[in-house]
Write a protein that holds these residues in place. Sequence first.
Motif, short mmCIF file in Angstrom:
data_model
loop_
_atom_site.label_atom_id
_atom_site.label_comp_id
_atom_site.label_asym_id
_atom_site.label_seq_id
_atom_site.Cartn_x
_atom_site.Cartn_y
_atom_site.Cartn_z
N LEU A 452 26.55 17.33 25.43
CA LEU A 452 27.70 17.39 26.33
C LEU A 452 27.32 16.81 27.69
CD1 LEU A 452 30.52 18.26 27.19
CD2 LEU A 452 29.61 20.55 27.64
N LEU A 455 26.84 12.93 27.35
CA LEU A 455 28.10 12.20 27.17
C LEU A 455 28.95 12.25 28.44
CD1 LEU A 455 29.24 13.10 23.55
CD2 LEU A 455 28.66 10.84 24.43
N SER A 456 28.86 13.34 29.18
CA SER A 456 29.67 13.49 30.39
C SER A 456 29.24 12.50 31.47
CB SER A 456 29.56 14.92 30.94
OG SER A 456 30.05 15.84 29.99
N ALA A 485 33.28 17.56 24.92
CA ALA A 485 32.84 16.24 25.40
C ALA A 485 33.93 15.20 25.20
CB ALA A 485 31.57 15.84 24.68
#
Length: 543
Positions: A452, A455-456, A485
């Motif tokens: 997460l 990807l953020s 995400a």
Amino acid sequence: MRALLPTWSEWKPAFRAPGTDLLSGLVVALVALPLALGFGISSGLGAAAGLATAVVAGALAAVFGGSRFQVSGPTGAMTVVLVPIVHEHGASGVLTVGLMAGVLLVALAFAGVGRAVRFMPAPVIEGFTAGIAVVIALQQVPGALGVSGAEGEKVWQSAFDAARRFAEDPHAGAPVTALVVAVVILIGGRYLPRLPFALVAVAVATVLARVFHLPLTTIGTIPAGLPAPSLGFLRPDELTALLLPALAVAALAALESLLSATAADAMAVGTRHDPDRELFGQGLANIAAPLFGGVPATGAIARTAVNVRSGARTRLAALTHAVILAGIVYLGAGLVADIPIAALAGVLLATTVRMVEAASLAAIARASRGDAIVMVVTFVVTVAFDLVTAVVIGVGFALVLAVRAIAREANLRQVPLDESDHLGEEHALLRDHIVAYRIDGPLFFAAAHRFLLELSEVADVRVVILRMSRVTALDTTGALVLADAVDKLEHRHITVLMSGLRDDHRARLATMGALPTGGDDAVFPDTGSAITYARQFLPHRAH
């Protein structure tokens, strides 16, 4: 049922060459006798109850159990559980608990629960075995020093108290006897392993003590015959109150017996016990023992270790131990009364030295830091507390380290698309603001939050393609984190596509609402299809 019953093939070697097993059974019987008496007294039901357990449970577990080396009987760990039951429910309550626990063990055997022990990590087994060796050695300190009545709830506490008392009034007879017996067994067993040095050393020590009137504590007079059972009749509410103690006794009997059998396998070469059959044998033993006035029994690691190291080959050794104890009870009480406790302590001290496999401990310590930590923690907790706590904590540590290692294997990486994708060069994709990320390994609770965060941080991108073909496992936490995400990316007006999604993973993501906004239209069989769609989609989106 047939798989849990004994077969003739496992007894054939015993009757072809019984000599070694008979001698081993005799040595184990001599070691087991004072332990059975002591644990019977400690449980609150008396010495006769301990003998009844050793005879009845020892014979049945030898015949029906799953290990050819296991020696069963009353144990110290079980005594700790039984004392409060005696105080609250009396002798009949203890016997009833034994019966109920036996039935539960048989049920566990039929349910196949015993096979779970096969998943026990090797560092836990080695740490447990080494810890038990130290515990057995500490148990012998009072006897080896000739001190009686040592106080302490834990073995190390009673050993320390015995050492303190000995220092206040030292005398050489007992420690010298124990030391000489142990040295004779270790040296003799190394150079002439076929000779029963344990039996010879105990016999010589007994004769010398008798002839020279050495001030050594002996086994003393033992009860003649087995006690009459006193099950009595309990009301339904009393039986209900005994259910939880019975569960505790059954759990302890199962765990201690399976660990003892596993330790015996580690000490022997080319042998493996049947865990479900071991539970079955222990269940029958605990059903029968109360009918003869005995307390609940388990596989006894100290006696089992003596059995293995005395050269036992088959179940005949453990059965012989029970038969000899029965003979002593009815016929030969006077023959063993003069055996010095210090001599038997020497036998067990020698056994503890031979229990520890230094090469295995060193190999595990070198294998990895995690394995070394698990082994050391299991060892320390076994010595400081008890074996059940040690196994629980050791397995817990092992699981945490295993999950950590698996989580490290999982990763998220931006990957180029090679020529096999038939989609042109990577630079063209970057100009179109399309990036592909491949998730490798398991996407589960221990690793998902790292994905997460990664990807953020994606920036200057219009389309993100998640290549899912290498995801080996996906749990609910992983699905929820992936959904979060995807949601964050889409809120930044970044289109999310997926490729190579397995059917089972696709179903889970759909159930958890973790698929991109486009649903099935945003999921593609391969990355090439996803790239083609993204390039067609971007011009429309720009307008």
